[in-house]
Design an enzyme around this catalytic site. Structure first.
Site, PDB file in Angstrom:
ATOM      1  N   GLY A  66      29.706  61.756  40.330  1.00 39.00           N
ATOM      2  CA  GLY A  66      30.886  62.086  39.541  1.00 39.00           C
ATOM      3  C   GLY A  66      31.585  63.354  39.968  1.00 39.00           C
ATOM      4  CB  CYS A  95      41.722  31.749  32.405  1.00 39.58           C
ATOM      5  SG  CYS A  95      42.600  31.265  33.917  1.00 39.58           S
ATOM      6  CB  CYS A 133      39.475  28.612  35.486  1.00 33.84           C
ATOM      7  SG  CYS A 133      39.079  30.279  34.880  1.00 33.84           S
ATOM      8  CB  CYS A 171      40.804  32.203  38.625  1.00 38.22           C
ATOM      9  SG  CYS A 171      41.752  31.102  37.578  1.00 38.22           S
TER      10      CYS A 171
END
Lengths: 363, 282, 262
Positions: free
Chosen positions: B28, B237, B240, B268
């Site tokens: 970080g 979606c 799909c 997808c």
């Protein structure tokens, strides 16, 4: 029925071909040669070399041609090319004292040893469009001044600020103690920045930005009372002293413009007052940039000279972080990249908040 | 003119790898590095490209996505760049990739150990909008002075009833450093926590590299009584049938008709190939 | 007034000195501050009193002297030798600094509630409701209407800003508060109200404070003991009433006598 859009690859290829065609323009019109750009758009070439941090007139001309005259784009091209070049060594400091002077003026004395040499300058032209330039001359180029009209420049022109220095009237320049010299093309900028890194940043910095900053100092934003001590333009030798040889070898001559500003004097009851300095250096004849650089250099020296920074022009982080036009251009223009995912997140939030306040929902 | 493998010279790659090692050692923490000018604009992924160029090897399989899609123009451009300068195999399949360079999304397909994800970062400093000075923000990180970030969250809750940050949502890495996870939607933040893959973040223009090593704790900032939450959609979606994924919104006609589809195109496409339609599996 | 039963002062200062080039900021300043005690430093502008305060808070680096603070944990802390991280932490928890211009000590761009709650959040408070509750509580204590909690300080009057700044400092129950002209620039009536508030808070919370002021009336009302400064040096020190009613040093006499009587 929705079909997911494909063909990003094809789109890019077509865009590149279209760009090449637009760049060439009307095929009936003769194509630009690099020599034409290098010779007749010399100041564009000078700027691209200076901000591209690479002295090569032909490459800069190529960049100007490839970028269709967009100089920041050309600077970007030159910088990207520079990344690929191997680093062979570091030259000795340029001795502008030994410059073969083409132009040299000073605003602080009426006359000086060696005289005021005007050189090729726009300064005293009347800015009237010269329609004679609209057509290509058929009777040969205009005659340059005869030998009798050019003052013979003596071999070595003493610097005006050196004359002040001999009287102790101006602060000495910081002597080179031979330590590590920062290089922004190798190391990231950190704060507080040393003067070596500041000057490098300004030399590579965008002319427009520095011009604005310099102008602001003159208008009171960090005013430092400048005088143009000396501006000189000419060819200087670049020398390298390889370890194996043990002595310096001249590897090139380059044209530079050097500007030394004489600024607000500093002193107190106990220390006799002296003028202070600002310094600018660019490739070729980019005089305006050299002057702006000197103004900003002096403004950024406020800390070293015990002045309270009161203005953004004196704010090192502000000036040095935003002077690079390649960085600036990239980030500003990156907004053109797709941001629809980030935007979608915002849409979701705003719709939710509006729903929470009873506003109309989308159909 | 022929270029070195992955365009950068070996010295530069070594310099960048040293920065990466330092970043991995201090999760970080933003490591400054000597970013080079690349053939693409600053702001368009030069940091990510330099990180990828420094870690990529001949046996790697590279995937490049932007907004979750392999076919967006910038992803295509970057993929071509590496194809040209390395000859490395490329793929659109997350599960086949060893190295994934991404802008603004983490793939929906779970990552596995051994994978490296390289994020493109515009503004690395999480405190930047609260404190414009670099000298001050470096001090704040060193002294773990993050109170001002919580002030910002407090203000959001006061004004909007919730935190208004929806992407680039700040996180605490390994319980120590405050980090900006690049402009991924907050939806993707949970994927960062204890991720099996190595996560590298490159900011070319700002000249910073940071990292989250595998299996490191990454916690999104919140209040006990206003816990962190992600975006939701009330529909699956449209292609799909997937739920629990990030959906892009498309305007499909000039009456304002909308279609919501997976942002992750690979995910997808594969679901559709497996027979899943808008209603889910048939 | 010595602290009850404490052997060591909360703050011990010896030989504090600061120069600005050839100019003396302060020279050879020394005093002890006991728990629950308020020390006033008075003098004209240029006397060095603000310099002393800035040296104590670390806003400027002293050139010489020793400043020892006894922390809540009972440790003796060498303030001048402290590393920046520890100093900043101390200034956010056990110490408070109230600036003359309240804007210098506030975040003008965030709400009053956020201003008061910041220190708590910086020290790890993670419950919005509780932080907000504390902020409401403190706004009431400094006599700012609780309905102002979400307002930006931009909308506050000078007196309110100063009270907000005080709340922002006191929320972590500091043991020592440094104040620089806390009533400077405020209307007389506003000043009086603020002084009353300060006096009450100091007593209720058992605060120790060092208050710099050019206003002897403020000193008389708030301080138990006084230092009179001039040209960077302490010319007289003692109990407030004694110094103001029976000054010994000629300059102190001049200062006291030149105060216009209402």
């Amino acid at each position: 029925m929705y079909v997911a859009v494909k063909g990003g690859e094809r789109a890019i290829e077509s865009a590149h071909r279209l760009l090449a065609a637009e760049r060439r323009g009307d095929p009936e019109v003769p194509e630009l040669t690099l020599a034409q750009i290098e010779q007749q758009l010399a100041l564009a070439v000078d700027r691209v070399m200076t901000e591209g941090s690479l002295y090569d007139r032909e490459l800069a001309a190529l960049a100007v041609k490839q970028s269709r005259g967009d100089l920041i784009e050309a600077i970007f091209l030159l910088r990207a090319y520079r990344t690929t070049l191997p680093r062979l060594g570091t030259s000795l400091p340029l001795d502008t004292d030994r410059m073969v002077v083409e132009r040299r003026i000073s605003a602080i004395f009426k006359d000086l040893p060696g005289g005021q040499i005007l050189g090729p300058t726009f300064d005293y032209t009347h800015r009237l469009l010269d329609f004679g330039l609209a057509s290509v001359r058929t009777d040969g180029p205009p005659a340059p001044p005869t030998r009798r009209e050019i003052a013979e420049a003596p071999e070595r022109l003493p610097r005006v600020v050196d004359l002040l220095d001999r009287e102790g009237l101006i602060e000495g320049e910081t002597p080179d103690r031979g330590g590590h010299v920062g290089d922004l093309t190798r190391e990231p900028l950190t704060f507080p920045a040393g003067r070596d890194v500041r000057l490098q940043n300004l030399a590579r910095g965008d002319e427009g930005f520095l011009l604005a900053m310099g102008y602001a100092t003159q208008r009171g934003y960090g005013r430092n009372h400048p005088f143009a001590g000396e501006i000189r333009l000419g060819e200087v030798a670049v020398e390298l002293a390889p370890e194996e040889l043990g002595f310096a070898v001249e590897i090139a001559t380059i044209a530079v413009t050097e500007c030394q500003m004489v600024n607000q004097f500093k002193g107190s009851a106990t220390t006799p007052p002296q003028f202070t300095r600002g310094y600018g250096l660019v490739f070729g004849g980019a005089e305006r940039k050299a002057m702006a650089m000197a103004l900003v250099d002096r403004a950024l020296r406020c800390r070293d000279l015990g002045e309270e920074p009161a203005s953004p022009t004196q704010d090192e982080e502000f000036v040095l972080s935003h002077s690079d036009n390649v960085e600036a251009s990239g980030f500003v223009q990156h907004l053109k990249l797709p941001h629809y995912v980030d935007f979608q997140s915002e849409l979701v939030l705003v719709r939710d908040l509006r729903a929470g306040q009873g506003a109309k929902a989308p159909r | 003119m022929s270029y070195n493998f992955a365009y950068l010279d070996e010295q530069t790659k070594r310099m960048i790898r040293r920065a990466i090692l330092k970043a991995v050692a201090v999760p970080g923490y933003q490591v400054p590095f000597g970013s080079r000018e690349m053939p693409l604009s600053y702001g368009w992924g030069t940091g990510g490209v330099q990180v990828t160029a420094s870690v990529i090897g001949p046996t790697d399989v590279l995937k490049v996505i932007d907004q979750g899609a392999d076919d967006t123009t910038n992803a295509v451009s970057i993929r071509h760049f590496f194809a040209r300068t390395t000859g490395v195999a490329t793929t659109t399949r997350t599960d086949e990739a060893t190295l994934i360079q991404t802008r603004h999304r983490i793939p929906e397909t779970p990552l596995r150990p051994g994978q490296i994800v390289v994020f493109q970062v515009p503004i690395p400093e999480p405190l930047r909008w609260l404190e414009p000075r670099e000298v001050e923000t470096r001090k704040m990180h060193a002294l773990e002075e993050y109170g001002v970030m919580y002030v910002r969250l407090y203000e959001d809750i006061t004004r909007h009833g919730r935190v208004a940050q929806t992407y680039e949502y700040p996180v605490i890495v390994n319980g120590r450093y405050l980090m900006r996870p690049s402009p991924i939607p907050k939806f993707d933040n949970p994927k960062l926590d204890r991720c099996p893959a190595l996560l590298l973040f490159g900011a070319g223009r700002e000249k910073r590299i940071y990292a989250v090593p595998p299996w490191t704790s990454v916690k999104s900032l919140d209040f006990d009584d206003h816990p962190f939450e992600v975006e939701h959609w009330d529909r699956p979606c449209g292609l799909c049938g997937a739920r629990g994924v990030f959906l892009d919104e498309l305007i499909v006609d000039d009456k304002g008709g909308r279609l919501f589809i997976c942002s992750d195109t690979d995910h997808c496409v594969r679901r559709q190939a497996a027979g899943s339609g808008p209603e889910g599996l048939a | 007034m010595n602290g009850s039963g404490d052997e060591r002062p909360l703050l011990g200062v010896r030989g504090l000195a600061k120069r600005y080039g050839a100019q003396v900021g302060c020279l050879d300043v020394g005093f002890d501050l006991w728990p629950g005690e308020v020390l006033g430093i008075v003098g004209e502008s240029g006397s060095g009193k603000t310099t002393v305060l800035n040296c104590l808070s670390g806003r400027v680096t002293a050139d010489g002297g020793r400043v020892v603070y006894e922390s809540a944990a009972g440790r003796m802390v060498d303030m001048l030798g402290l590393d920046e991280s520890a100093r900043r932490r101390l200034l956010r928890s056990e110490w408070g600094v109230v600036h003359q211009n309240a804007r210098d000590g506030l975040r003008m761009g965030v709400s009053a509630g956020a201003n008061v709650g910041e220190r708590l959040m910086a020290l790890g408070a993670r419950h919005y409701g509780r932080v907000r509750g504390e902020a409401l509580d403190w706004l009431a204590r400094v006599e700012i209407g609780q309905d102002r909690i979400d307002d930006l300080p931009e909308t506050f009057s000078g007196g309110m800003l100063q009270r907000l700044q005080i709340a922002r400092n006191l929320v972590t129950a500091p043991r020592l508060v440094l104040m620089d002209e806390p009533t400077g620039g405020l209307d007389v009536s506003v000043q009086a109200r603020l002084l009353d508030l300060l006096r009450g808070l100091v007593e209720d919370l058992g605060l120790s404070a060092v208050i710099v002021t050019h206003d002897l009336a403020v000193a008389r009302l708030l301080a138990h003991r006084l230092l009179v400064m001039r040209g960077g040096e302490v010319v007289e020190a003692g109990l407030t009433d004694q110094v103001l009613d029976d000054p010994q040093h000629p300059y102190a006499q001049l200062l006291v006598s030149s105060v216009l009587q209402p």
